[in-house]
Write a protein that holds these residues in place. Sequence first.
Motif, PDB file in Angstrom:
ATOM      1  N   SER A  12       0.982  -0.963   0.002  1.00  0.00           N
ATOM      2  CA  SER A  12      -0.156  -0.120  -0.109  1.00  0.00           C
ATOM      3  C   SER A  12       0.947   1.184   0.137  1.00  0.00           C
ATOM      4  N   CYS A  13       0.663   2.066  -1.027  1.00  0.00           N
ATOM      5  CA  CYS A  13       1.518   3.367  -1.044  1.00  0.00           C
ATOM      6  C   CYS A  13       0.603   4.621  -0.351  1.00  0.00           C
ATOM      7  N   GLY A  14      -0.594   4.207   0.208  1.00  0.00           N
ATOM      8  CA  GLY A  14      -1.194   5.479   0.984  1.00  0.00           C
ATOM      9  C   GLY A  14      -2.454   4.886   1.463  1.00  0.00           C
ATOM     10  N   PRO A  15      -3.141   5.667   2.212  1.00  0.00           N
ATOM     11  CA  PRO A  15      -4.410   5.211   2.861  1.00  0.00           C
ATOM     12  C   PRO A  15      -5.368   4.759   1.836  1.00  0.00           C
ATOM     13  N   GLU A  16      -5.564   5.559   0.518  1.00  0.00           N
ATOM     14  CA  GLU A  16      -6.447   5.049  -0.485  1.00  0.00           C
ATOM     15  C   GLU A  16      -6.004   3.743  -1.026  1.00  0.00           C
ATOM     16  N   GLY A  39      -0.649  -4.891  13.901  1.00  0.00           N
ATOM     17  CA  GLY A  39       0.197  -4.097  13.571  1.00  0.00           C
ATOM     18  C   GLY A  39       0.474  -3.061  14.451  1.00  0.00           C
ATOM     19  N   ASP A  40       1.588  -2.411  14.738  1.00  0.00           N
ATOM     20  CA  ASP A  40       2.121  -1.312  15.516  1.00  0.00           C
ATOM     21  C   ASP A  40       1.102  -0.220  15.372  1.00  0.00           C
ATOM     22  N   LEU A  41       1.157   0.555  16.515  1.00  0.00           N
ATOM     23  CA  LEU A  41       0.062   1.959  16.626  1.00  0.00           C
ATOM     24  C   LEU A  41       0.704   2.823  15.446  1.00  0.00           C
ATOM     25  N   GLY A  42      -0.421   3.165  14.733  1.00  0.00           N
ATOM     26  CA  GLY A  42       0.040   4.136  13.486  1.00  0.00           C
ATOM     27  C   GLY A  42       0.101   3.110  12.245  1.00  0.00           C
ATOM     28  N   ALA A  43      -0.123   1.786  12.423  1.00  0.00           N
ATOM     29  CA  ALA A  43       0.035   1.274  11.178  1.00  0.00           C
ATOM     30  C   ALA A  43      -1.076   1.212  10.305  1.00  0.00           C
ATOM     31  N   LYS A  45      -4.583   0.090  11.210  1.00  0.00           N
ATOM     32  CA  LYS A  45      -5.787  -0.675  11.567  1.00  0.00           C
ATOM     33  C   LYS A  45      -7.223  -0.102  11.427  1.00  0.00           C
ATOM     34  N   THR A  46      -7.069   1.123  12.085  1.00  0.00           N
ATOM     35  CA  THR A  46      -8.319   1.904  12.213  1.00  0.00           C
ATOM     36  C   THR A  46      -8.813   2.481  10.839  1.00  0.00           C
ATOM     37  N   ALA A  47      -7.547   2.806  10.118  1.00  0.00           N
ATOM     38  CA  ALA A  47      -7.827   3.425   8.733  1.00  0.00           C
ATOM     39  C   ALA A  47      -8.602   2.444   7.878  1.00  0.00           C
ATOM     40  N   PHE A  48      -7.814   1.286   8.417  1.00  0.00           N
ATOM     41  CA  PHE A  48      -8.446  -0.097   7.344  1.00  0.00           C
ATOM     42  C   PHE A  48     -10.054  -0.121   7.676  1.00  0.00           C
ATOM     43  N   VAL A 109     -11.430  -7.357  14.300  1.00  0.00           N
ATOM     44  CA  VAL A 109     -10.809  -6.974  15.609  1.00  0.00           C
ATOM     45  C   VAL A 109      -9.483  -6.554  15.662  1.00  0.00           C
ATOM     46  N   GLU A 110      -9.324  -5.381  16.146  1.00  0.00           N
ATOM     47  CA  GLU A 110      -7.914  -4.556  16.069  1.00  0.00           C
ATOM     48  C   GLU A 110      -7.071  -5.382  17.413  1.00  0.00           C
ATOM     49  N   TRP A 111      -5.738  -5.379  17.187  1.00  0.00           N
ATOM     50  CA  TRP A 111      -5.069  -6.269  18.048  1.00  0.00           C
ATOM     51  C   TRP A 111      -5.484  -7.632  18.309  1.00  0.00           C
ATOM     52  N   PRO A 133       6.808   6.515   5.311  1.00  0.00           N
ATOM     53  CA  PRO A 133       5.941   7.384   5.760  1.00  0.00           C
ATOM     54  C   PRO A 133       4.371   7.030   5.372  1.00  0.00           C
ATOM     55  N   ASP A 134       4.144   6.821   4.030  1.00  0.00           N
ATOM     56  CA  ASP A 134       2.743   6.429   3.650  1.00  0.00           C
ATOM     57  C   ASP A 134       2.781   4.955   3.266  1.00  0.00           C
ATOM     58  N   GLU A 135       4.068   4.106   3.272  1.00  0.00           N
ATOM     59  CA  GLU A 135       3.769   2.927   2.815  1.00  0.00           C
ATOM     60  C   GLU A 135       3.573   1.924   3.814  1.00  0.00           C
ATOM     61  N   ARG A 136       2.912   0.715   3.461  1.00  0.00           N
ATOM     62  CA  ARG A 136       2.555  -0.418   4.301  1.00  0.00           C
ATOM     63  C   ARG A 136       2.622  -1.723   3.680  1.00  0.00           C
ATOM     64  N   LYS A 137       3.323  -2.644   4.220  1.00  0.00           N
ATOM     65  CA  LYS A 137       3.239  -3.991   3.578  1.00  0.00           C
ATOM     66  C   LYS A 137       2.156  -4.740   4.287  1.00  0.00           C
TER      67      LYS A 137
HETATM   68  P1  ADP Z   1      -3.678   2.283  14.260  1.00  0.00           P
HETATM   69  O1  ADP Z   1      -5.384   1.801  14.076  1.00  0.00           O
HETATM   70  O2  ADP Z   1      -2.907   0.992  13.471  1.00  0.00           O
HETATM   71  O3  ADP Z   1      -3.228   2.592  15.417  1.00  0.00           O
HETATM   72  P2  ADP Z   1      -4.577   4.453  12.544  1.00  0.00           P
HETATM   73  O4  ADP Z   1      -5.457   3.821  11.517  1.00  0.00           O
HETATM   74  O5  ADP Z   1      -5.264   4.896  13.477  1.00  0.00           O
HETATM   75  O6  ADP Z   1      -3.319   3.346  13.126  1.00  0.00           O
HETATM   76  O7  ADP Z   1      -3.414   5.597  11.993  1.00  0.00           O
HETATM   77  C1  ADP Z   1      -2.589   5.140  10.824  1.00  0.00           C
HETATM   78  C2  ADP Z   1      -2.187   6.380  10.160  1.00  0.00           C
HETATM   79  O8  ADP Z   1      -1.417   6.434   9.099  1.00  0.00           O
HETATM   80  C3  ADP Z   1      -3.290   7.291   9.677  1.00  0.00           C
HETATM   81  O9  ADP Z   1      -3.114   8.555   9.931  1.00  0.00           O
HETATM   82  C4  ADP Z   1      -3.259   7.094   8.149  1.00  0.00           C
HETATM   83  O10 ADP Z   1      -3.541   8.388   7.641  1.00  0.00           O
HETATM   84  C5  ADP Z   1      -1.658   6.945   7.908  1.00  0.00           C
HETATM   85  N1  ADP Z   1      -1.249   6.433   6.794  1.00  0.00           N
HETATM   86  C6  ADP Z   1      -0.274   6.665   5.906  1.00  0.00           C
HETATM   87  N2  ADP Z   1      -0.204   5.938   4.939  1.00  0.00           N
HETATM   88  C7  ADP Z   1      -1.098   4.873   5.105  1.00  0.00           C
HETATM   89  C8  ADP Z   1      -1.345   3.653   4.245  1.00  0.00           C
HETATM   90  N3  ADP Z   1      -0.560   3.501   3.334  1.00  0.00           N
HETATM   91  N4  ADP Z   1      -2.335   2.835   5.023  1.00  0.00           N
HETATM   92  C9  ADP Z   1      -3.176   3.244   5.814  1.00  0.00           C
HETATM   93  N5  ADP Z   1      -2.843   4.267   6.581  1.00  0.00           N
HETATM   94  C10 ADP Z   1      -1.865   5.007   6.429  1.00  0.00           C
END
Ligand code: ADP
Length: 162
Positions: A12-16, A39-43, A45-48, A109-111, A133-137
């Motif tokens: 994933s190259c960004g939230p979209e 996945g770690d904090l900020g990975a 999970k909630t965005a998904f 379920v997160e975590w 910064p915006d990349e996720r595996k």
């Molecule tokens: P978690 O629930 O895992 O702690 P969050 O979803 O709350 O994480 O936060 C993820 C943050 O990372 C959001 O601010 C989101 O916009 C940002 N982000 C950047 N790149 C991505 C990506 N490729 N996929 C998902 N979120 C991303």
Amino acid sequence: ANHDGKPFIYRSCGPEDTALLAAWLANAAVPGTVIGLDGDLGAGKTAFSQAFAKQLGVRGIVNSPTFTIIKEYEGRLPFYHMDVYRISLEEAEDLGLDEYFYGDGVSLVEWAQIITEMLPKPHLHIFIETTGPDERKITVEGFGDPYIKWCSSLNENGVLHN
Ligand code: ADP
Ligand code: MG
């Protein structure tokens, strides 16, 4: 991990991009679908979860249910959003999670790793790693049916067709 079948690895190259995968899975979801997210904090999970809920037809804001542990929403199917970050396995056992897992809705379920042994044997597991910064595996693993088929389909066709 002792996954069944081949996992689907998604870059994933960004939230979209993450939202596209979430939408694919929301379209595939049926009553009783269970998805564990790690996945770690900020990975992300909630965005998904937010993108998943949106595609499932949930209106309004889906926030991380860290303090409430479980939040229920209505979409095409009931949507049960859980975050077990703050509780122990022992505490989780008192929550009656089976009512959700084996109910008519979709459980996310997160975590999930905290309560792995409480999840139904058939479930989907998603592991999000921050690779930039915006990349996720994102590793998607199916345990049992229909989740193995979902992973095969994703491996064959990607997230744009289902
Ligand atoms: P978690 O629930 O895992 O702690 P969050 O979803 O709350 O994480 O936060 C993820 C943050 O990372 C959001 O601010 C989101 O916009 C940002 N982000 C950047 N790149 C991505 C990506 N490729 N996929 C998902 N979120 C991303
Ligand atoms: Mg979260």
